[in-house]
Design a protein around this motif. Sequence first.
Motif, PDB file in Angstrom:
ATOM      1  N   ARG A  90       0.859  -1.180   0.000  1.00 15.85           N
ATOM      2  CA  ARG A  90       0.000   0.000   0.000  1.00 15.85           C
ATOM      3  C   ARG A  90       0.897   1.231   0.000  1.00 15.85           C
ATOM      4  N   TRP A  91       0.681   2.089  -0.995  1.00 15.03           N
ATOM      5  CA  TRP A  91       1.531   3.260  -1.145  1.00 15.03           C
ATOM      6  C   TRP A  91       0.783   4.550  -0.834  1.00 15.03           C
ATOM      7  N   LEU A  92      -0.401   4.713  -1.401  1.00 21.40           N
ATOM      8  CA  LEU A  92      -1.113   5.970  -1.276  1.00 21.40           C
ATOM      9  C   LEU A  92      -2.585   5.708  -0.988  1.00 21.40           C
ATOM     10  N   VAL A 143      -5.980   6.884  -0.148  1.00 23.16           N
ATOM     11  CA  VAL A 143      -6.791   8.091  -0.100  1.00 23.16           C
ATOM     12  C   VAL A 143      -8.238   7.623  -0.111  1.00 23.16           C
ATOM     13  N   ASP A 165      -7.120   3.511  -3.490  1.00 22.48           N
ATOM     14  CA  ASP A 165      -6.069   2.775  -2.795  1.00 22.48           C
ATOM     15  C   ASP A 165      -5.001   2.404  -3.816  1.00 22.48           C
ATOM     16  N   ARG A 205      -1.529   0.978  -4.888  1.00 26.78           N
ATOM     17  CA  ARG A 205      -0.557   0.007  -4.403  1.00 26.78           C
ATOM     18  C   ARG A 205       0.609  -0.080  -5.375  1.00 26.78           C
TER      19      ARG A 205
END
Length: 159
Positions: free
Chosen positions: A78-80, A82, A86, A88
């Motif tokens: 999971r990177w960002l 919001v 989502d 990834r």
Amino acid sequence: MEHAVAQHAAGSGSILQDLAWMVLLIPLVMAAGTTLLIRKDRTLSALFNISGVVLSFLLSVVLLFAFGGSSADCTPFRWLPVEGLDVRIGLHLDGLSLLMLLVVTGVASLVMIYSTGYMHEDASYPRFFSSLSLFVFSMLGIVLADNFVMMFLFWELVG
């Protein structure tokens, strides 16, 4: 379908996933290492970056033969996150991406080896090899991207 792909990736073992991540990250480590540690030594910077890209090529060959041409996604991170989105970061491996890994790392290895003579008198010799390793990292990211956001980010890094 996603469940079957996840089971296949788990069944292939985390070693293949680790190999895929290593193929991607080795050129980045070489670029960062050259920039931060050995930017003054011309011979060492060339040797360091060439060995990294050749190692990525060899790991790509191992990955091609160990993978067997089937398709799988490596475990995404999971990177960002919001609300409603989502993003990834993960890797997608299939026959085409494995073949392109060989093409990118193989051609980059040959270009780097040729560049040792071609760029020999250039004042920014270490910076050139560091930039070339960063370019290889970006190209490998495009090849292995498992979503459009990741592909776009690596596409921008190439330019």
